[in-house]
Design an enzyme around this catalytic site. Structure first.
Site, PDB file in Angstrom:
ATOM      1  N   HIS A 130      -3.743  27.783  24.956  1.00  0.00           N
ATOM      2  CA  HIS A 130      -4.374  28.894  25.663  1.00  0.00           C
ATOM      3  C   HIS A 130      -4.405  28.529  27.147  1.00  0.00           C
ATOM      4  O   HIS A 130      -4.515  27.346  27.492  1.00  0.00           O
ATOM      5  CB  HIS A 130      -5.801  29.036  25.114  1.00  0.00           C
ATOM      6  CG  HIS A 130      -6.550  30.241  25.585  1.00  0.00           C
ATOM      7  ND1 HIS A 130      -7.103  30.325  26.833  1.00  0.00           N
ATOM      8  CD2 HIS A 130      -6.856  31.407  24.957  1.00  0.00           C
ATOM      9  CE1 HIS A 130      -7.725  31.488  26.962  1.00  0.00           C
ATOM     10  NE2 HIS A 130      -7.576  32.172  25.838  1.00  0.00           N
ATOM     11  N   ASP A 207      -9.441  21.505  22.099  1.00  0.00           N
ATOM     12  CA  ASP A 207      -9.928  22.859  22.355  1.00  0.00           C
ATOM     13  C   ASP A 207     -10.283  23.439  20.987  1.00  0.00           C
ATOM     14  O   ASP A 207      -9.402  23.793  20.199  1.00  0.00           O
ATOM     15  CB  ASP A 207      -8.805  23.643  23.046  1.00  0.00           C
ATOM     16  CG  ASP A 207      -9.108  25.127  23.148  1.00  0.00           C
ATOM     17  OD1 ASP A 207     -10.042  25.603  22.486  1.00  0.00           O
ATOM     18  OD2 ASP A 207      -8.380  25.817  23.883  1.00  0.00           O
ATOM     19  N   GLN A 210     -10.974  28.109  18.492  1.00  0.00           N
ATOM     20  CA  GLN A 210     -10.614  28.863  17.277  1.00  0.00           C
ATOM     21  C   GLN A 210     -11.040  28.166  15.998  1.00  0.00           C
ATOM     22  O   GLN A 210     -11.008  28.755  14.929  1.00  0.00           O
ATOM     23  CB  GLN A 210      -9.092  29.106  17.231  1.00  0.00           C
ATOM     24  CG  GLN A 210      -8.596  30.024  18.317  1.00  0.00           C
ATOM     25  CD  GLN A 210      -9.215  31.421  18.240  1.00  0.00           C
ATOM     26  OE1 GLN A 210      -9.643  31.887  17.183  1.00  0.00           O
ATOM     27  NE2 GLN A 210      -9.276  32.095  19.378  1.00  0.00           N
ATOM     28  N   LYS A 233     -17.298  33.213  19.829  1.00  0.00           N
ATOM     29  CA  LYS A 233     -16.330  33.258  18.725  1.00  0.00           C
ATOM     30  C   LYS A 233     -16.956  32.729  17.436  1.00  0.00           C
ATOM     31  O   LYS A 233     -16.301  32.644  16.419  1.00  0.00           O
ATOM     32  CB  LYS A 233     -15.102  32.418  19.078  1.00  0.00           C
ATOM     33  CG  LYS A 233     -14.324  32.942  20.288  1.00  0.00           C
ATOM     34  CD  LYS A 233     -13.069  32.129  20.506  1.00  0.00           C
ATOM     35  CE  LYS A 233     -12.495  32.272  21.891  1.00  0.00           C
ATOM     36  NZ  LYS A 233     -11.822  33.547  22.121  1.00  0.00           N
ATOM     37  N   CYS A 386      -3.285  35.125  26.228  1.00  0.00           N
ATOM     38  CA  CYS A 386      -3.517  33.985  27.134  1.00  0.00           C
ATOM     39  C   CYS A 386      -2.698  32.768  26.719  1.00  0.00           C
ATOM     40  O   CYS A 386      -3.140  31.625  26.901  1.00  0.00           O
ATOM     41  CB  CYS A 386      -4.991  33.612  27.231  1.00  0.00           C
ATOM     42  SG  CYS A 386      -6.023  34.942  27.840  1.00  0.00           S
TER      43      CYS A 386
HETATM   44  C1  LIG Z   1      -7.703  28.457  21.796  1.00  0.00           C
HETATM   45  C2  LIG Z   1      -8.580  29.030  22.847  1.00  0.00           C
HETATM   46  N1  LIG Z   1      -8.952  28.272  23.885  1.00  0.00           N
HETATM   47  C3  LIG Z   1      -9.763  28.717  24.848  1.00  0.00           C
HETATM   48  C4  LIG Z   1     -10.222  30.009  24.839  1.00  0.00           C
HETATM   49  C5  LIG Z   1     -11.106  30.479  25.948  1.00  0.00           C
HETATM   50  O1  LIG Z   1     -12.383  30.682  25.459  1.00  0.00           O
HETATM   51  P1  LIG Z   1     -13.510  31.347  26.396  1.00  0.00           P
HETATM   52  O2  LIG Z   1     -12.891  32.589  26.976  1.00  0.00           O
HETATM   53  O3  LIG Z   1     -14.610  31.629  25.458  1.00  0.00           O
HETATM   54  O4  LIG Z   1     -13.844  30.351  27.442  1.00  0.00           O
HETATM   55  C6  LIG Z   1      -9.846  30.865  23.805  1.00  0.00           C
HETATM   56  C7  LIG Z   1     -10.292  32.268  23.797  1.00  0.00           C
HETATM   57  O5  LIG Z   1      -9.608  33.151  23.364  1.00  0.00           O
HETATM   58  C8  LIG Z   1      -9.008  30.358  22.782  1.00  0.00           C
HETATM   59  O6  LIG Z   1      -8.631  31.134  21.775  1.00  0.00           O
END
Ligand SMILES: Cc1ncc(COP(=O)(O)O)c(C=O)c1O
Length: 428
Positions: A130, A207, A210, A233, A386
């Site tokens: 992401h 990260d 998910q 999430k 993203c």
């Molecule tokens: C794998 C992953 N990393 C990071 C993020 C970013 O999360 P946040 O927008 O809650 O900071 C997301 C959000 O879609 C994600 O799916």
């Protein structure tokens, strides 16, 4: 399984009843089929009530006052930290830093840990990340002269751990990868990542955006150093998330943001820093949201997570099967060559993956698909999610993504497949 039916072990309708938004009608006429959980999940009554209760009875700033409300708010905030710590199996509550979300958590590490790196040091990410786990490292590279290296992605849509030997060198100081892909749903082979990092003395950041929505995480068992999560999430509110880090590492890092509450002493010339976690929580935190995240974790604990996992995996299998068949009916009916136009981008079965399913349809733009599906009440996400580099590596401008949570039911899957059949008929 019928629309309102549930598996014996998991009463999905009882779970759904706790989410008021799932009773809503889309455009005032069709039932909502919410399949955009990888973007943001919905919140149960218990979380909404906990936040309301906090603001009605305990609202005050934290760590600043000695009055009754200030102490009650501080206790509630600290209790929420403890809940996150236990959910992640942290060794101590102070290893949990509240952030605005995964993005905030990774940026914190990129600044605080990044400040300890020297030009020529290497950070390894993957081609599946992401943007939240890519751009902060690009910014670090640009301000500090580190080198950014990339693990490739397999044809199946997994981080290619076979390339670790080639990509991870003696100069590597950190491997930062996703635990579960927000596009392909693939689960990363963390033990191999950790082993490669340890061989060269590097740290590991996962990260977990998910992963954390699908049940408790064991950061100690994973053997990593940093773990990032997003409350919104995980059936919690927006604006709150957390970074977990090993206390012995966090304690040695300089602060990222400066301001109130992160200091020990301040003179006009210089300041010294508070211990963790306060060192990394400058200013007034998202107190009500932290309480909400704690309530979401409590709520999750009230659900049989093993049964929920089986339930969502079964639904996801129906989606995968259905995507293979969508359009096939049309070919039989109308003689048009429509079968096989839907390609799942990622593992084709539920083995070593979570129920995040992205697919491409030849000749149909994801935004058009999403719009037609919206007319069926189905909430999907279309675009690059993203993860633009991954899509470009597949010559895709975007994909359509259905992502499931434990409150989804067979009716949601049926609506997705029916709507998709309609979309294919209209668009191709
Ligand atoms: C794998 C992953 N990393 C990071 C993020 C970013 O999360 P946040 O927008 O809650 O900071 C997301 C959000 O879609 C994600 O799916």
């Amino acid at each position: 399984m019928g629309a309102a039916e549930s598996t014996q072990a998991f009463d999905v309708e009882a779970v759904r009843a706790q989410f008021p938004i799932l009773r809503s009608l889309v455009h005032g006429r069709v039932p909502l089929h919410y399949l955009d959980n990888a973007a943001t999940s919905q919140v149960p009554d218990a979380v909404l009530a906990a936040m309301r209760r906090h603001d009605e009875t305990h609202r005050a700033n934290v760590k600043r006052g000695v009055h009754f409300l200030a102490e009650a708010a501080t206790d509630a905030y600290d209790a929420a930290r403890g809940k996150v710590a236990r959910y992640l199996n942290a060794r101590a509550d102070r290893e949990v830093i509240f952030t605005s979300g995964t993005t905030g958590a990774i940026n914190l590490v990129a600044h605080a840990f990044g400040a300890t790196l020297k030009p020529g040091d290497e950070v390894v990410v993957s081609g599946l990340e992401h943007h939240s786990n890519l751009v902060p490292w690009q910014l670090l590279r640009d301000r500090s002269g580190i080198r950014l290296k990339f693990l490739p992605v397999t044809d199946e849509g997994r981080i290619d751990t076979g390339a670790l030997d080639r990509v991870v060198s003696e100069r590597c100081k950190l491997i930062a990868v996703t635990h579960v892909s927000n596009v392909t749903g693939a689960i990363t082979d963390v033990p191999l990542i950790v082993r490669a990092a340890r061989t060269v003395g590097a740290r590991v950041l996962l990260d977990g955006a998910q992963r954390a929505s699908h049940g408790p995480v064991d950061v100690q068992g994973l053997g990593v150093d940093f773990y990032a999560i997003s409350g919104h999430k995980m059936f919690g509110p927006t604006g709150i998330g957390a970074l977990w880090g090993r206390a012995e590492i966090l304690s040695t890092l300089p602060p990222f943001l400066g301001g109130g509450e992160m200091i020990r002493t301040v003179t006009l010339e210089k300041s010294t820093w508070a211990d963790i976690p306060a060192r990394f929580e400058a200013g007034t935190p998202a107190i009500t949201q932290a309480v909400g995240l704690g309530a979401a974790i409590d709520w999750h604990a009230s659900v049989d997570n093993a049964a929920a996992t089986i339930h969502t995996a079964k639904l996801a299998e129906r989606v995968l099967d259905g995507l293979g068949a969508v359009g096939g009916k049309k070919r039989l009916d109308g003689g048009r060559l429509s079968a096989g136009r839907v390609r799942v981008i990622g593992p084709q079965t539920m083995e070593r993956r979570f129920p995040v399913i992205a697919f491409a349809v030849d000749g149909a733009h994801p935004h058009d698909i999403c719009q037609i599906l919206d007319g069926h009440g189905v909430a999907l996400r279309g675009g690059h999610h993203c993860a633009q580099p991954f899509h470009e590596s597949r010559n895709l401008t975007g994909t359509t993504r259905a992502s499931l949570a434990l409150y989804n039911n067979a009716a949601d899957v049926d609506a997705l497949l029916t709507g998709l059949d309609d979309a294919l008929g209209k668009l191709t």
